[in-house]
Design an enzyme around this catalytic site. Structure first.
Site, PDB file in Angstrom:
ATOM      1  N   ARG A  16       0.170  27.334 -14.647  1.00  0.00           N
ATOM      2  CA  ARG A  16      -0.539  26.220 -14.012  1.00  0.00           C
ATOM      3  C   ARG A  16      -0.434  24.998 -14.883  1.00  0.00           C
ATOM      4  NH1 ARG A  16      -6.679  27.082 -12.299  1.00  0.00           N
ATOM      5  NH2 ARG A  16      -7.000  26.906 -14.527  1.00  0.00           N
ATOM      6  N   THR A  44      -2.648  18.885 -13.344  1.00  0.00           N
ATOM      7  CA  THR A  44      -2.629  18.862 -11.871  1.00  0.00           C
ATOM      8  C   THR A  44      -3.120  20.178 -11.270  1.00  0.00           C
ATOM      9  OG1 THR A  44      -0.395  19.757 -11.760  1.00  0.00           O
ATOM     10  CG2 THR A  44      -0.590  17.363 -11.964  1.00  0.00           C
ATOM     11  N   ASP A  58      -9.721  32.131 -20.150  1.00  0.00           N
ATOM     12  CA  ASP A  58      -8.272  32.075 -19.938  1.00  0.00           C
ATOM     13  C   ASP A  58      -7.691  33.454 -20.235  1.00  0.00           C
ATOM     14  OD1 ASP A  58      -5.421  31.784 -20.515  1.00  0.00           O
ATOM     15  OD2 ASP A  58      -5.801  29.645 -20.253  1.00  0.00           O
ATOM     16  N   ASP A  63      -4.643  33.697 -22.707  1.00  0.00           N
ATOM     17  CA  ASP A  63      -5.036  33.444 -24.100  1.00  0.00           C
ATOM     18  C   ASP A  63      -5.814  34.624 -24.675  1.00  0.00           C
ATOM     19  OD1 ASP A  63      -3.795  31.034 -24.059  1.00  0.00           O
ATOM     20  OD2 ASP A  63      -5.619  29.821 -23.903  1.00  0.00           O
TER      21      ASP A  63
HETATM   22  C1  PRP Z   1      -3.448  31.981 -15.174  1.00  0.00           C
HETATM   23  C2  PRP Z   1      -3.555  33.293 -14.438  1.00  0.00           C
HETATM   24  C3  PRP Z   1      -2.907  32.988 -13.117  1.00  0.00           C
HETATM   25  C4  PRP Z   1      -3.287  31.534 -12.902  1.00  0.00           C
HETATM   26  C5  PRP Z   1      -4.376  31.486 -11.880  1.00  0.00           C
HETATM   27  O1  PRP Z   1      -2.183  31.800 -15.672  1.00  0.00           O
HETATM   28  O2  PRP Z   1      -2.966  34.348 -15.114  1.00  0.00           O
HETATM   29  O3  PRP Z   1      -1.506  33.141 -13.112  1.00  0.00           O
HETATM   30  O4  PRP Z   1      -3.775  31.044 -14.149  1.00  0.00           O
HETATM   31  O5  PRP Z   1      -4.693  30.169 -11.574  1.00  0.00           O
HETATM   32  P1  PRP Z   1      -4.397  29.534 -10.142  1.00  0.00           P
HETATM   33  O6  PRP Z   1      -4.871  30.524  -9.142  1.00  0.00           O
HETATM   34  O7  PRP Z   1      -5.217  28.281 -10.175  1.00  0.00           O
HETATM   35  O8  PRP Z   1      -2.945  29.248 -10.041  1.00  0.00           O
HETATM   36  P2  PRP Z   1      -1.820  30.554 -16.618  1.00  0.00           P
HETATM   37  O9  PRP Z   1      -1.386  29.387 -15.809  1.00  0.00           O
HETATM   38  O10 PRP Z   1      -2.943  30.305 -17.580  1.00  0.00           O
HETATM   39  O11 PRP Z   1      -0.542  31.055 -17.382  1.00  0.00           O
HETATM   40  P3  PRP Z   1      -0.393  32.234 -18.469  1.00  0.00           P
HETATM   41  O12 PRP Z   1      -0.635  33.530 -17.749  1.00  0.00           O
HETATM   42  O13 PRP Z   1       1.003  32.096 -18.928  1.00  0.00           O
HETATM   43  O14 PRP Z   1      -1.396  32.002 -19.556  1.00  0.00           O
HETATM   44  N1  URA Z   2      -6.643  31.133 -15.157  1.00  0.00           N
HETATM   45  C1  URA Z   2      -7.350  31.869 -16.049  1.00  0.00           C
HETATM   46  O1  URA Z   2      -6.782  32.556 -16.915  1.00  0.00           O
HETATM   47  N2  URA Z   2      -8.704  31.819 -15.961  1.00  0.00           N
HETATM   48  C2  URA Z   2      -9.343  31.097 -15.045  1.00  0.00           C
HETATM   49  O2  URA Z   2     -10.595  31.104 -15.014  1.00  0.00           O
HETATM   50  C3  URA Z   2      -8.589  30.329 -14.132  1.00  0.00           C
HETATM   51  C4  URA Z   2      -7.232  30.391 -14.213  1.00  0.00           C
END
Ligand code: PRP
Ligand code: URA
Length: 212
Positions: free
Chosen positions: A108, A112, A204, A207
């Site tokens: 994400r 945005t 997150d 993380d």
């Molecule tokens: C997180 C999570 C989803 C997304 C959900 O990933 O694992 O993929 O956010 O959010 P959304 O429904 O608003 O799209 P992130 O973008 O943090 O990436 P990562 O898994 O690489 O940390």
């Molecule tokens: N992605 C995450 O990892 N946590 C949230 O709460 C939303 C998006």
């Protein structure tokens, strides 16, 4: 299991899963504990997520006689959304060890909140298989919707989206674009905050899994 917001949203409210989810939400859980809990919950969810998958008869010889058992009718493909979906892969694979794996890289954009796709690798015959798309978080629904669109382009028709925590906003957005894809989760939380994080949520997920 509760059929929640609609017929195609399933909340797996099993007491063991809920206990582990509560431990997972705890801000004091370090990445080692977080990874272990996520892995365990993902494995437990498999029982409910796959409950109505079709089976076919299979002859088997026991030590005493010949009989007919049942086995899954179709091959299984597991597709984690990178990165955080990886935290669920091993737990699911312990229950479905024959499954193949595809990978979809989506993150994400922090400003945005739009999904950015950066990697795709799927088994060639994925369209003939049962697909479990896995990601712990369904927040705005952007990442999940983008991943489902990619799977549909690859010809996938049998897929289920499996997450731990879903926001009502994400469920609505995902089903606006992909109403036929069932969503399985362990909890539907209250809402998103102004930065697109789920409340109360668990923070997150990526993380917390990877210690970044
Ligand atoms: C997180 C999570 C989803 C997304 C959900 O990933 O694992 O993929 O956010 O959010 P959304 O429904 O608003 O799209 P992130 O973008 O943090 O990436 P990562 O898994 O690489 O940390
Ligand atoms: N992605 C995450 O990892 N946590 C949230 O709460 C939303 C998006």
């Amino acid at each position: 299991m509760d059929a929640a917001a609609s017929d195609s949203v399933f909340v797996i409210d099993h007491p063991v899963i809920q206990t582990k989810l509560t431990e997972l939400r705890d801000v004091t859980a370090d990445h080692r504990k977080f990874r272990t809990l996520l892995d365990e919950i993902a494995g437990l969810m498999v029982y409910e997520v796959t409950r109505d998958w079709p089976t076919r008869p299979q002859p088997v010889r026991t030590p005493l006689e010949q009989t007919t058992g049942r086995v899954l009718a179709r091959q299984v493909t597991l597709v984690p959304i990178l990165r955080a979906g990886l935290g669920m892969s091993d737990g699911v694979l312990r229950m479905l060890p024959e499954a193949r794996l595809g990978h979809l890289g989506v993150y994400r954009d922090e400003k945005t909140l739009e999904p950015v796709s950066y990697y795709q690798k799927l088994p060639p015959d994925i369209a003939q298989t049962e697909v479990l798309l896995i990601d712990p978080m369904l927040a705005t629904g952007g990442s999940g919707s983008a991943a489902i669109s990619f799977l549909k382009k690859a010809g996938v028709t049998n897929m289920r989206f499996v997450c731990l925590v879903a926001a009502p906003e994400g469920i609505a957005a995902l089903h606006a674009q992909h109403p036929e894809v069932p969503i399985y989760c362990a909890a539907i939380d209250r809402q998103l905050n102004e930065r697109g994080y789920i409340l109360p949520g668990l923070g997150d997920a990526g993380d917390r899994i990877f210690g970044t």
